[in-house]
Scaffold this active site. Sequence first.
Site, mmCIF file in Angstrom:
data_model
loop_
_atom_site.group_PDB
_atom_site.id
_atom_site.type_symbol
_atom_site.label_atom_id
_atom_site.label_comp_id
_atom_site.label_asym_id
_atom_site.label_seq_id
_atom_site.Cartn_x
_atom_site.Cartn_y
_atom_site.Cartn_z
ATOM 1 N N LYS A 1 68.441 -28.554 -9.850
ATOM 2 C CA LYS A 1 67.593 -29.314 -10.776
ATOM 3 C C LYS A 1 67.316 -28.479 -12.035
ATOM 4 O O LYS A 1 67.500 -28.925 -13.145
ATOM 5 C CB LYS A 1 66.288 -29.676 -10.061
ATOM 6 C CG LYS A 1 65.318 -30.406 -10.938
ATOM 7 C CD LYS A 1 63.986 -30.626 -10.242
ATOM 8 C CE LYS A 1 62.947 -31.025 -11.266
ATOM 9 N NZ LYS A 1 61.611 -31.185 -10.703
ATOM 10 N N GLU B 1 70.351 -17.916 -6.741
ATOM 11 C CA GLU B 1 71.292 -18.044 -5.627
ATOM 12 C C GLU B 1 72.446 -18.980 -6.001
ATOM 13 O O GLU B 1 73.629 -18.683 -5.786
ATOM 14 C CB GLU B 1 70.581 -18.622 -4.394
ATOM 15 C CG GLU B 1 69.556 -17.700 -3.751
ATOM 16 C CD GLU B 1 68.154 -17.843 -4.341
ATOM 17 O OE1 GLU B 1 68.024 -18.313 -5.495
ATOM 18 O OE2 GLU B 1 67.197 -17.475 -3.649
ATOM 19 N N GLY C 1 62.545 -31.240 -6.274
ATOM 20 C CA GLY C 1 63.755 -30.874 -5.539
ATOM 21 C C GLY C 1 63.720 -31.357 -4.098
ATOM 22 O O GLY C 1 64.695 -31.898 -3.574
ATOM 23 N N ARG C 2 62.575 -31.185 -3.445
ATOM 24 C CA ARG C 2 62.473 -31.564 -2.018
ATOM 25 C C ARG C 2 62.375 -33.073 -1.835
ATOM 26 O O ARG C 2 62.325 -33.556 -0.704
ATOM 27 C CB ARG C 2 61.294 -30.835 -1.377
ATOM 28 C CG ARG C 2 59.961 -31.022 -2.091
ATOM 29 C CD ARG C 2 58.918 -30.020 -1.620
ATOM 30 N NE ARG C 2 57.667 -30.099 -2.365
ATOM 31 C CZ ARG C 2 57.423 -29.462 -3.501
ATOM 32 N NH1 ARG C 2 58.366 -28.719 -4.060
ATOM 33 N NH2 ARG C 2 56.254 -29.578 -4.098
ATOM 34 N N GLU D 1 56.175 -26.712 1.266
ATOM 35 C CA GLU D 1 56.229 -26.465 -0.177
ATOM 36 C C GLU D 1 55.324 -27.458 -0.914
ATOM 37 O O GLU D 1 54.787 -27.151 -1.974
ATOM 38 C CB GLU D 1 57.674 -26.552 -0.691
ATOM 39 C CG GLU D 1 57.903 -25.750 -1.958
ATOM 40 C CD GLU D 1 59.358 -25.657 -2.377
ATOM 41 O OE1 GLU D 1 59.962 -26.694 -2.703
ATOM 42 O OE2 GLU D 1 59.905 -24.534 -2.397
ATOM 43 N N HIS E 1 64.502 -24.917 26.675
ATOM 44 C CA HIS E 1 64.980 -23.678 27.291
ATOM 45 C C HIS E 1 64.675 -22.482 26.399
ATOM 46 O O HIS E 1 65.267 -21.420 26.553
ATOM 47 C CB HIS E 1 66.480 -23.795 27.572
ATOM 48 C CG HIS E 1 66.781 -24.963 28.469
ATOM 49 N ND1 HIS E 1 66.716 -24.878 29.838
ATOM 50 C CD2 HIS E 1 67.078 -26.262 28.185
ATOM 51 C CE1 HIS E 1 66.996 -26.075 30.360
ATOM 52 N NE2 HIS E 1 67.207 -26.924 29.373
ATOM 53 N N LYS F 1 60.351 -14.693 -7.265
ATOM 54 C CA LYS F 1 61.566 -14.742 -8.107
ATOM 55 C C LYS F 1 61.490 -13.675 -9.199
ATOM 56 O O LYS F 1 62.464 -12.983 -9.481
ATOM 57 C CB LYS F 1 61.689 -16.123 -8.766
ATOM 58 C CG LYS F 1 62.001 -17.240 -7.808
ATOM 59 C CD LYS F 1 62.157 -18.554 -8.579
ATOM 60 C CE LYS F 1 62.225 -19.729 -7.639
ATOM 61 N NZ LYS F 1 62.224 -21.017 -8.308
HETATM 62 O O1 F6P Z 1 62.147 -22.049 -5.612
HETATM 63 C C1 F6P Z 1 61.792 -23.241 -4.997
HETATM 64 C C2 F6P Z 1 62.658 -24.348 -5.515
HETATM 65 O O2 F6P Z 1 62.355 -24.612 -6.845
HETATM 66 C C3 F6P Z 1 62.555 -25.606 -4.676
HETATM 67 O O3 F6P Z 1 61.454 -26.355 -4.989
HETATM 68 C C4 F6P Z 1 63.857 -26.264 -4.984
HETATM 69 O O4 F6P Z 1 64.177 -27.267 -4.073
HETATM 70 C C5 F6P Z 1 64.786 -25.081 -4.935
HETATM 71 O O5 F6P Z 1 64.028 -24.000 -5.457
HETATM 72 C C6 F6P Z 1 66.062 -25.234 -5.700
HETATM 73 O O6 F6P Z 1 65.798 -25.472 -7.066
HETATM 74 P P1 F6P Z 1 66.918 -25.992 -8.046
HETATM 75 O O7 F6P Z 1 67.383 -27.330 -7.560
HETATM 76 O O8 F6P Z 1 66.243 -26.070 -9.389
HETATM 77 O O9 F6P Z 1 68.031 -24.991 -8.047
#
Ligand code: F6P
Length: 531
Positions: free
Chosen positions: A209, A215, A269-270, A355, A386, A494
Amino acid sequence: MDITTTPAWSAALKCADLISQTTLKDLFARNPARAETLSVELLVGEDILLVDFSKQNVDEDAVQCLIAVAEQAGIEQKRNDMFEGVIVNGTEQQPALHTALRRTADSAVNVDGVDVMSEILRVRAQVNEFAESVRAGRITGATGKKFQSVINVGIGGSDLGPTLVHEALTSVSAPAVKTHFVSNIDPTEVRSALRECNPETTLVVLCSKSFSTAETLSNGRIIAQWISDAVGAENVSKHFSVVSVFPEKVVSAGLLADYAFPMWSWVGGRYSISSAVNLVNVIAFGSNAYNNLLSGMRSMDEHFMTAPLHSNAPVLMGMLNVWNRSILGRETRAMVAYSTALKSFASYVQQLEMESNGKRVTTDGDLVSIPTSPIVWGGVGTNAQHAYMQLLHQGTSVVPADFIGVAATPTHDGAAHDALVANLFAQTQALAFGNVTDSHRTLPGNRPSTTLMLSALSPRTLGALIALYEHSVFVQGCVFGINSFDQWGVELGKKLASEVSAQISAPSQSGGADASTAKLVQWYKTHRSNT
Ligand code: F6P
């Protein structure tokens, strides 16, 4: 408004006192019809979603008290505001319009006075058209070969939703392409996905987003180089699609994409699985599956909007979570899906809920006066039995649990499936009613659970299930008085990660870190190696 200052909250506390003097055994003996009255059944297309709350520690009076709390918290007005595009995310001055993403064109939804529905429908059609073209081989890689593999690159909401949907739908139909999910910055993850792919026939769906997530950009660069080495730098863009609010940032991040799919700042995002973030699954399972997922979500949206509060599944679910967490003080909630296809559901809800509601300050900037989100955790049954169910049955903490099951199996192994479902029901029974033998073997019982049953696992029922949890999280956030749609708590980590990265890259020990972190950085620099 602080909900704890209201008469409705005081009444709920009194109900809790009374309930603590009873047990689930008493409550069922007193009212044998409670399995009927404390459950909601919902039609989702041709399927059914049953939510049975009767094994929660409540009676009719307690439910009435909780509905009064919901009314006092202004749930209905806040829900309507959210659906209509009012700014509900105050710290980011944004609406939260994930529900608009699954709407049909029947009514306008305005953001800043502009109807966003036409743009939503345009992007939905773009996603469907692109995915069908990839599936049919009309869109190919640079060397003209049909795409055989798709790698979804994203993290958090840009990974957990697509992964969940992929695993769930794989159980009912075979994906058209081999699919990989790469999320962690740990390079071993992306490298092991690449080992299983051929660059000539691999399409990347890079979801971010913000288009700034370390990452995702790191993995994107590694994959872009791998494709470039095989088909040339000038052809990388033929293998890259990007889903983002900022597709224009793509080039400056060192990536190239011919195929850009917009999303919007007003989708968290979620909450983004109904957007183009689901592209990997539209390619894998087709546009019908996507449209049915959206239709299932829409069924739950409509139910949430129209059902009276006392028979409204997301409202009841959200309020029972408030009851368990904020009134009875249960710190965690387990989620156990008796379906391997839903093995990632607990992780999905964990992000959605923790979150969204893991906050300690209200929308007015005051400290909250009640515990907010529980710690959500769990996995898959029967494996859970289990591993950790022992603690739920006999441990010193009471852990409310959501059990999720599916009536139909896509296999011919009916007897095994019956055994799976029998285990689910048996766990809820053992938790609720326990048994009394000698001290080591006694299960005290009276431990609460909700059972959710899908008549079949399909794109529609999956959509309804996801939307049920989305709305239940919203209901809880309203009662807590917090903003469920920001996530400032993740920012410091971050920022520090980039400072520590600079310390790791510095030729000599640099200042700035505390003594513990400085020592760890030094230790790491001494011992690290790469091939
Ligand atoms: O760091 C948390 C977050 O912003 C989440 O809310 C989001 O789903 C995830 O990182 C990934 O964010 P993006 O879609 O902007 O890469």
